[in-house]
Design a protein around this motif. Sequence first.
Motif, PDB file in Angstrom:
ATOM      1  N   ASN A  50       0.810  -1.219   0.000  1.00 26.96           N
ATOM      2  CA  ASN A  50       0.000   0.000   0.000  1.00 26.96           C
ATOM      3  C   ASN A  50       0.845   1.271   0.000  1.00 26.96           C
ATOM      4  OD1 ASN A  50      -2.727  -0.955  -0.050  1.00 26.96           O
ATOM      5  ND2 ASN A  50      -2.422  -1.777   2.007  1.00 26.96           N
ATOM      6  N   GLN A  51       2.180   1.102  -0.028  1.00 21.47           N
ATOM      7  CA  GLN A  51       3.054   2.272  -0.104  1.00 21.47           C
ATOM      8  C   GLN A  51       3.227   2.704  -1.556  1.00 21.47           C
ATOM      9  OE1 GLN A  51       6.713   1.359   1.878  1.00 21.47           O
ATOM     10  NE2 GLN A  51       5.751   0.960   3.867  1.00 21.47           N
ATOM     11  N   GLN A  52       3.609   3.954  -1.733  1.00 21.86           N
ATOM     12  CA  GLN A  52       3.806   4.491  -3.077  1.00 21.86           C
ATOM     13  C   GLN A  52       5.189   4.078  -3.599  1.00 21.86           C
ATOM     14  OE1 GLN A  52       0.480   5.470  -3.988  1.00 21.86           O
ATOM     15  NE2 GLN A  52       1.808   6.683  -5.283  1.00 21.86           N
ATOM     16  N   MET A  53       5.224   3.195  -4.533  1.00 22.15           N
ATOM     17  CA  MET A  53       6.476   2.766  -5.175  1.00 22.15           C
ATOM     18  C   MET A  53       6.140   2.065  -6.487  1.00 22.15           C
ATOM     19  SD  MET A  53       7.582  -0.543  -2.865  1.00 22.15           S
ATOM     20  CE  MET A  53       7.577   0.398  -1.352  1.00 22.15           C
ATOM     21  N   THR A  54       7.163   1.817  -7.294  1.00 24.14           N
ATOM     22  CA  THR A  54       6.946   1.138  -8.578  1.00 24.14           C
ATOM     23  C   THR A  54       6.639  -0.331  -8.340  1.00 24.14           C
ATOM     24  OG1 THR A  54       9.270   0.550  -8.849  1.00 24.14           O
ATOM     25  CG2 THR A  54       8.578   2.698  -9.693  1.00 24.14           C
ATOM     26  N   ALA A  55       6.028  -0.960  -9.339  1.00 27.56           N
ATOM     27  CA  ALA A  55       5.665  -2.368  -9.223  1.00 27.56           C
ATOM     28  C   ALA A  55       6.899  -3.232  -8.987  1.00 27.56           C
ATOM     29  CB  ALA A  55       4.939  -2.826 -10.489  1.00 27.56           C
ATOM     30  N   ARG A  56       7.999  -2.926  -9.680  1.00 28.80           N
ATOM     31  CA  ARG A  56       9.211  -3.743  -9.534  1.00 28.80           C
ATOM     32  C   ARG A  56       9.797  -3.610  -8.141  1.00 28.80           C
ATOM     33  NH1 ARG A  56      11.936  -6.351 -13.318  1.00 28.80           N
ATOM     34  NH2 ARG A  56      10.799  -5.220 -14.958  1.00 28.80           N
TER      35      ARG A  56
END
Length: 815
Positions: A50-56
């Motif tokens: 649920n944190q903001q980051m890229t899928a990778r």
Amino acid sequence: MRDDSLKHQQTGADPYDSIEISKELEELRANLRWAQGSQALAVRILTLLNQQMTARDAIRQVLALVKEFTGFEAVAIRLRQEDDFPYFVTQGFPEEFVEAENSLCDRDEAGEIIRDPAGNPILECMCGNILCGRTDPSFSFFTEGGSFWSCQTTELLATTSDADRQTRTRNRCNASGYESVALIPLRSHGETVGLLQLNDFRKDCFTLDMVTFFEGIGASIGVVLARIKAEEALLRSKEELELRVLERTEEVRNANERLHLELEERKRVEQALRESEEKLRLFIEHAPTALAMFDREMRYCAVSHRWRKDYHLGDRDIIGRSHYKIFSELPERWKAAHRRGLSGEVVRADDDFVTIDGSTQWLRWEVHPWFATKGTIGGIIIFTENVTERKRAEEALRKKMERLRILHEADKSILEAIESPESIAQTVLGRIRRLLKSSRASIGIFDSDTKTARIFAADVHGESIIQVGKILSEEAYGDLKFFEQQKMDVVEDLYENPSPSPIARVLIAEGIRSYINVPLLAGKELIGVLNISWENSRTFSSEEMEIAGEATTQIAIAMEQARMRKELERYTAELEDKVRKRTAQLEAANKELEAFSYSVSHDLRAPLRAINGYTRILLEDHEPSLNPEGKRVCSIINESAQMMAKLIDDLLALSRVGRMDMQLSSVDMQALVNSIYLELTTPEDRMRIDIRIGLLPGSSSDPRLIRQVWINLLSNAIKFSSRKDRPIIEVKGEQDGDKIVYSIHDNGAGFDMKYVNKLFGVFQRLHSKREFDGTGVGLAIVHRIVHRHHGEVWAKGETGIGASFHFTLPKGDLK
């Protein structure tokens, strides 16, 4: 509690029940720990997703948490990418494993993806099953949630079939040592978007509860991945929209700027046009070539200073005046070229004309149309260039090339001797006459005995009394001593001589006014004269003199070549006669040698047989009366007679080698050497000898003679290595250019290299008969056979170490 214990003691309860209870308690504690740990893992994974980051980045951190919590050897996630599901992130898998298993698509021989009737790609292996939903919960290794798990892949593969496993499996996980494998689908809104893969080398790493837990985690990962992918796609769409807005804004701004510039440009067009016309006028005036610009009426618009100079216009005011009025004598072909230019065509041409002083000049010119502002043809521009010097240089070069070609062809004819000297001279004369533009060319050959000159060859334009074969007096050519000094007789005008010679009067009568006489020399001997004549008086150039001299040299070479050819033919005839006589002598000698061989074979064998017979009778009938010394003498006589018989046999063999007709063919050396070795040895010998026969290339040779070579060499190797505990014989061959080098080496008695020159002589032995028997003829036979095949033979050796013999034969491939 005490009562229960007492009761247990009283009834004699089994202690194994306590152990089972302990196991159950331990299992309950492990399940409790797993439940508490898995719950904490689920919370950490959901918090992370649920944190903001890229899928990778999200997947990489999730896999790290799973690997840390479970302690599994390798974890990975596959995600959809067009038709395939390659690895998105892996941890713990070897690079070669990831590379080999990255693609799941089944492909044909051309590398194209194989699809089912619905057009969907066919995904291979168990991963393809999970991604395509090909599972059957009736089998224990599939779950109700569509996952696959196995704690013992080796046993699973051994007890199930491809039909049970729903597909053809690659078995690379098992081949890489992974016994525990779990494949959990990642789903989003009912669609499988990828899978979670858990591998470990240990057995029994999974339980059904653990797989069920990771199915729940997989569902959460699939939903969050879909959300992250959607957010990333939305962000890309937003960025693309903003970029398109910026680009459109920039296009509108640029369009406004272009419109403003076009309005300003229109204001400058007329001014620029006027300036351009002025620049064009200045350019034409100061151009370094003859250049003029005309309107459609052929009136001058501009003209260069070089044009004024070349056409003698000076400072006359010609702008606006008609070109045809200034040059009223222009030929019609030039006016036609002007009209073609005014119609839009570019016209180029080379023209020649005669000047006032009578010399010829060449002019190269071009006509180009020029266009007005509305695209219509406004007139033409004429460029002219005086190329007289260039044309003269090209003509001189052409003559030079023709001159070299004539000399080359004459040289070729002489060297190849494809023509007679007369025809070569005739050809050279014709080309020389045309090259020098003369009226006639001829060659006179002198006969010192008759003091005459014969016309050897001639090329005449028109008719002449001087024909090929005509006999003239030597005096017709003047003073011969002058020619012997290698000087040319040059006459530029016969009419200037008040007292012409007889031949000069004949030439004058035929219309000849000038000529060149060039001496024809064979070494320093004057053999004739080349005459080149013209019908007009002229001054000869140095080039013409050189051409005449070169032609004379070529003809002299042809004459000398003919003389040498005749001499060679005579010498060849004499040589052939000598060869015939020598052949007859050799045939007679061969017949005498055959008679001698017959005599040796029959006449010498009779007394040897008598010696052997009487010695045997003496030993058989009178043995009691013979003392030991007498018996020993009889034995020596018998052995000597046998040795003499063997010497006769070897000499006859040597004689036959020299007389035998050779029948060359391709010989399989490998088979030949193997068969000879088997003939020369017994089974006991072969058990004792270490024979090493390498690859032996075939050769072009006489099979009978080469067989004798190998018999002699192999016999010697076996004989001279017989006293070794372990004889070693090595035979090999290798190609060297257009020949084959064969060699045979043994570890026997060897020899001293200072006696190597005696090895191949008749009766030459380096060991005594007491050491090794033999006549000393075998290697002489080898030497003669190899030399008859145009080969070479040589030997190397060291006393007590061994010897090697080498010989060469022509290469011959077996068909």
